[in-house]
Design an enzyme around this catalytic site. Structure first.
Site, PDB file in Angstrom:
ATOM      1  N   HIS A  76      20.061   2.027  49.566  1.00  0.00           N
ATOM      2  CA  HIS A  76      18.760   2.146  50.210  1.00  0.00           C
ATOM      3  C   HIS A  76      18.577   1.114  51.320  1.00  0.00           C
ATOM      4  O   HIS A  76      17.555   1.123  52.011  1.00  0.00           O
ATOM      5  CB  HIS A  76      17.625   2.082  49.184  1.00  0.00           C
ATOM      6  CG  HIS A  76      17.419   0.741  48.537  1.00  0.00           C
ATOM      7  ND1 HIS A  76      17.903   0.428  47.292  1.00  0.00           N
ATOM      8  CD2 HIS A  76      16.771  -0.364  48.955  1.00  0.00           C
ATOM      9  CE1 HIS A  76      17.552  -0.804  46.968  1.00  0.00           C
ATOM     10  NE2 HIS A  76      16.857  -1.312  47.963  1.00  0.00           N
ATOM     11  N   ASP A 107      23.453   3.504  44.066  1.00  0.00           N
ATOM     12  CA  ASP A 107      22.732   2.636  44.986  1.00  0.00           C
ATOM     13  C   ASP A 107      23.610   1.512  45.525  1.00  0.00           C
ATOM     14  O   ASP A 107      23.348   0.327  45.312  1.00  0.00           O
ATOM     15  CB  ASP A 107      21.498   2.061  44.283  1.00  0.00           C
ATOM     16  CG  ASP A 107      20.474   1.537  45.271  1.00  0.00           C
ATOM     17  OD1 ASP A 107      20.678   1.701  46.488  1.00  0.00           O
ATOM     18  OD2 ASP A 107      19.464   0.958  44.817  1.00  0.00           O
ATOM     19  N   SER A 190      15.395  -8.936  47.879  1.00  0.00           N
ATOM     20  CA  SER A 190      16.556  -9.282  47.061  1.00  0.00           C
ATOM     21  C   SER A 190      17.450  -8.079  46.803  1.00  0.00           C
ATOM     22  O   SER A 190      18.474  -8.211  46.132  1.00  0.00           O
ATOM     23  CB  SER A 190      16.108  -9.897  45.729  1.00  0.00           C
ATOM     24  OG  SER A 190      15.391  -8.950  44.963  1.00  0.00           O
TER      25      SER A 190
END
Length: 933
Positions: A76, A107, A190
């Site tokens: 993402h 991801d 993060s």
């Protein structure tokens, strides 16, 4: 016993302290060794695409290969759509990043940088060791947490078999994998941080967190390590799919699904630490697994191999792309053996988009098809933009047909676009993401004028999306057939008469300028000259001259029009249509009554509702009062120097006209937009027909339409107050004779910056006369200011003064050029900036910026003014263009900007000419044109 315990504790305390100190020292050494390899990533998603929005964001990544310059982060972050990204290393060196890989499902993604571009730092790659992710292991999440360049968060791995986090329907979601859960609280920025053990290895990849608990979710690195190895070897990262979602279920649930005892016994012997097996959760219709699999099927073997987790399943799928595999299942206690082909996951993950009319579409992805429970076919609206937004088609809609023909691919959709001329209508069938079972019908108007139209395809070798213009068809001249409409009869005689003089108006803005914060408007227009097709509306229906006008007559016939003149001082705009387009439709010019309304008088509000039905409602005049609106935070138009009519219990959500009992228009029932705190509110008030007639005559009788203005905002001061500050008896008597019951004096509230009045007058001055004639109303001042030069009689500090003053010509087309540069919309500062805030109209006003552009990344906030570029003054658009025209792609630019209070600042920006080319919108001969620079 108590004494013994205390002694024992004291005995071991030094040893425990020593172990803690040793642990702290080990972590200190580890963090120092890995920190140079961890980078802060800034990402500009330049286009909305698939599940992602166009926006600027920040994240974290870490170097996993120093020779090739590979940086690992989240999917993402890399994103499936067009991005521009850069990494900032620990020593604040900045390097450009090129997207290399983003996984279709999991991801993680990989950027690449040029190792030679790092001059002062030699980071060591952080090794990937997924086997070290064990329950109870102490870890550190090191990255750009909450915007900090390097933040260190401690955690302990609690679970290795957590379900993938659910980010909501319509958003990107990982699936067919376990996640690692740890007691650690990470936040925005993060994403992509390495999860480090004390030996300095990455044991997982930070991916998400719980918003209401101190839990973080890490992605295992097994499939990441495989993908990185293939990329290093220059090989494709094959990814296979059955278009099926599996979940891991515990044995107690499996028994209820029909798992046989002998199968459970076999698996418990083979996998003694296992707690369950994989079960089919969802099968996408028409996918490769649809013919063989059903929800609730328990997966026993794949190609003869027992498995209980996702990694061995993916190993088989990824090695059998476009091949067939055999699956052994248990369904309700029955053993079933099936064969299924394996799809290429990359092939059902879109890598192309079409942009036109400010909108972006791509082929429906497998990611979104899962949410919709349908095949990945059809055209997905990633950004509704101007064209779809005008039609009420929102992001997330899936288009299935265009003009009655099925569209399943981008090629289909582009083919239809290439047949449409500018402004031509097309009928679409679509369904909305939140209601996929209900089909809707929409009408779009093709745009070739306002925005570029391109077909863009991802090129991972260049790290960019290569875009090619879509060819516009030639507009062959053709006869426009007039639309004839009948006017229905109404029981109310006011409505029956005015139905021939009222039209429903839509106005759509492709670009937000002049402080306007909305793009789509509608309201009631009054035909004031049927022969020329002139219609007057309020500025909450047509706020500026840049946009598209559409008229609907009698709820039946729709035609296009144009903006003739936007009143610079009052809440009025003149728009027009070609009467020939309405054929024999019986339209009429409204009858305007010049008399003043009296308090308590009966009037009828006649106008269109939002559904285009004509309404008439009786009301009563409450009062006539001067308007007093707060200043606009966005610098949009704000009415002043006007007295308006309010009603007793007026109808809601209807604008139009106020009519007397015979159907004569005594006032325009106008909608006024104004700033209410941080939001825009609106209210309806009556504007006198006398002002409407004056406006009409000005438009009709001049080749160069214009209004002359003193450029002063007044307020009414009670006569008694004026006498207290020095108004003498003689002037008081003169004002009493002129004003009758209205005992008041005009006082200066604000002066338009840069005008002659701003040089000669002061706030608080009392205006007594113009050219020797006493003035006590706003309208007195407007009528007396039509000359190029006037003489004012004012009272200042108790003394009378005579001041000769030039008036200012306002042409009603204040903003006639808009420059789109680096994603910012730049214009000459409009009159409202000078009128409301006393800001000189110098430099370039930032009206708006596009999300995901350099303007949004570097903070070119709307309301700022650019006055210098690289030390060169930019007083206007031409000066600005002369300075920036030779700037290269990626070149740094230094901008001096001024805030509304005059405070100066400096903004540095990197250009992006690939995704954000420079072009201009220019009003010439009454029409807007787009000019590429």
């Amino acid at each position: 016993m108590k004494t013994a315990r205390i002694v024992a504790y004291l005995f071991f305390l030094p040893a425990l302290q020593g172990q803690a100190a040793e642990s702290r020292s080990a972590w200190t050494d580890t963090i120092e060794s890995v920190a140079p390899a961890i980078v802060s990533i800034r990402v500009d998603a330049t286009r909305a695409f698939d599940t992602e929005w166009n926006l600027s964001s920040q994240a974290t990544g870490f170097v996993v290969d120093t020779e090739n310059g590979y940086i690992l982060t989240n999917r993402h972050v890399v994103q499936p759509g067009p991005v521009i990204a850069e990494a900032i290393f620990h020593n604040n060196e900045e390097v450009a990043l090129q997207p290399v890989y983003r996984d279709p499902v999991h991801d993680f993604g990989i950027f690449k940088y040029d190792p030679a571009s790092l001059r002062y730092l030699a980071p060591k790659a952080i090794p990937l060791r997924p086997e070290r992710a064990t329950v109870g292991r102490e870890v550190r999440v090191i990255g750009n947490d909450a915007g900090e360049q390097l933040s260190i968060l401690a955690g302990t791995i609690a679970r290795l078999d957590r379900k993938a986090p659910d980010y909501g329907r319509g958003n990107y979601n990982d699936f067919n994998t376990f996640y690692i859960q740890a007691a650690s609280s990470t936040s925005g920025g993060s994403s992509g941080s390495p999860v480090i053990d004390v030996q300095g290895s990455a044991v997982a990849l930070n991916a998400g967190g719980h918003v209401s608990a101190a839990s973080s979710f890490f992605l295992p690195l097994d499939r990441v390590r495989r993908a990185l190895a293939l990329i290093k070897e220059g090989k494709p990262v094959t990814r296979g799919s059955l278009q099926t979602t599996f979940i891991h279920q515990p044995y107690d649930e499996l028994r209820r699904l029909g798992l046989r005892e002998e199968t459970e016994a076999l698996f418990r012997r083979k996998f003694p630490e296992g707690t369950g097996m994989l079960v089919v959760e969802q099968v996408v219709p028409d996918g490769p697994g649809a013919a063989a699999l059903e929800p609730g099927d328990i997966l026993v073997r794949v190609n003869g191999k027992l498995l209980t987790s996702f990694i061995p399943l993916e190993e088989v799928l990824d090695s059998h792309v476009n091949k067939t595999i055999t699956l052994e299942l248990e369904r309700g206690g029955r053993v079933i053996s099936v064969e299924s082909p394996v799809d290429d996951l990359h092939a059902i993950t879109p890598s192309e988009l079409v942009e036109f009319g400010g909108s972006v579409v791509n082929q429906l992805s497998y990611q979104q098809a899962r949410h919709l429970n349908m095949p990945p076919k059809g055209i997905y609206v990633a950004n509704s933009g101007y064209v779809f937004g005008t039609a009420g088609i929102s992001r997330g809609a899936v288009i299935t047909t265009v003009n009655g023909e099925s569209v399943t691919t981008l090629d289909d959709f582009q083919h239809h676009l290439e047949q449409l001329t500018d402004g031509e209508r097309a009928t679409l069938r679509f369904f909305n993401f939140d209601d996929p079972n209900r089909e809707s019908l929409g009408i779009i108007y093709m745009d070739w004028r306002w925005f570029p139209a391109n077909r863009c395809k991802r090129n991972d070798e260049q790290g960019l999306w290569s875009c090619n213009p879509i060819q516009q068809p030639e507009s062959a001249p053709h006869e426009t057939q007039p639309l004839n409409a009948t006017i229905p009869a109404y029981d109310d005689k006011r409505a029956d008469r005015l139905a021939h003089s009222l039209v429903f108006v839509n106005f759509d803005m492709p670009y937000l300028i002049d402080g306007v914060d909305g793009a789509h408007y509608y309201g009631t227009g009054l035909i004031v000259d049927a022969e020329r097709g002139l219609v007057v509306v309020d500025r909450n229906t047509v706020p500026v001259s840049l946009g598209e006008v559409r008229f609907t007559v009698a709820g039946s016939a729709e035609i296009r029009g144009k903006v003739e003149f936007v009143h610079p001082l009052h809440n009025l705009a003149m728009i027009s249509f070609d009467p020939a387009l309405l054929g024999d439709t019986p339209i009429e010019s409204a009858s305007l009554s010049m008399r003043e309304l009296q308090n308590g008088e009966d009037v009828w509000v006649v106008g269109y509702k939002a559904d285009q039905t004509l309404s008439a409602q009786k009301s009563e005049v409450a009062s006539t009062d001067p308007v007093r609106f707060p200043l606009s935070n966005t610098f949009r138009f704000r009415e002043s120097n006007l007295e308006t009519t309010s009603l007793v219990n007026p109808p809601q959500n209807i604008d139009g006209v106020l009519a007397d009992r015979n159907g004569n228009v005594v006032s325009l029932w106008s909608s006024f937009a104004y700033q209410n705190g941080r939001t825009t509110a609106q209210t309806n008030m009556g504007v006198s027909a006398e002002l409407i007639r004056e406006f009409l005559q000005g438009v009709k009788n001049s080749d160069r339409v214009g209004i002359r203005s003193l450029e002063i905002e007044f307020y009414y001061m009670p006569l008694s107050s004026a006498r207290k500050i020095g108004l003498d008896e003689n002037w008081a008597r003169r004002i009493e004779r002129i004003g009758g019951q209205k005992r008041r004096v005009l006082a200066v509230a604000r002066l338009v910056a840069g005008s002659p009045a701003a040089e000669a007058l002061r706030e608080g001055d009392l205006l007594l006369a113009i050219d020797g004639n006493v003035v006590i109303t706003f309208r007195h001042v407007e009528r007396a200011s039509r000359k190029e030069r006037v003489k004012l009689t004012i009272l200042r500090d108790g003394g009378l003064q005579e001041i000769e003053l030039d008036t200012v010509h306002l042409d009603g087309r204040d903003t006639n050029r808009v420059l789109v540069w680096s994603g910012a919309q730049l214009q000459k500062p409009h009159r409202a900036v000078a009128a409301q805030r006393g800001i000189e109209r110098e430099g370039l006003f930032i009206a708006y910026y596009n999300f995901g552009s350099p303007a949004s990344r570097y903070g070119l906030q709307p309301g700022l003014r650019i006055v210098e570029v690289d030390g060169n003054p930019t007083p206007d658009l031409d000066a600005f263009l002369a300075v920036v025209k030779n700037k290269q792609n990626g070149e740094a630019v230094r901008l001096k900007v001024l805030n509304w209070d005059g405070s100066a600042g400096v903004i540095t920006l990197k250009t992006d000419l690939h995704y954000w080319p420079t072009y201009e919108l220019r009003l010439e001969n009454g029409s807007w044109h787009r000019i590429m620079h």
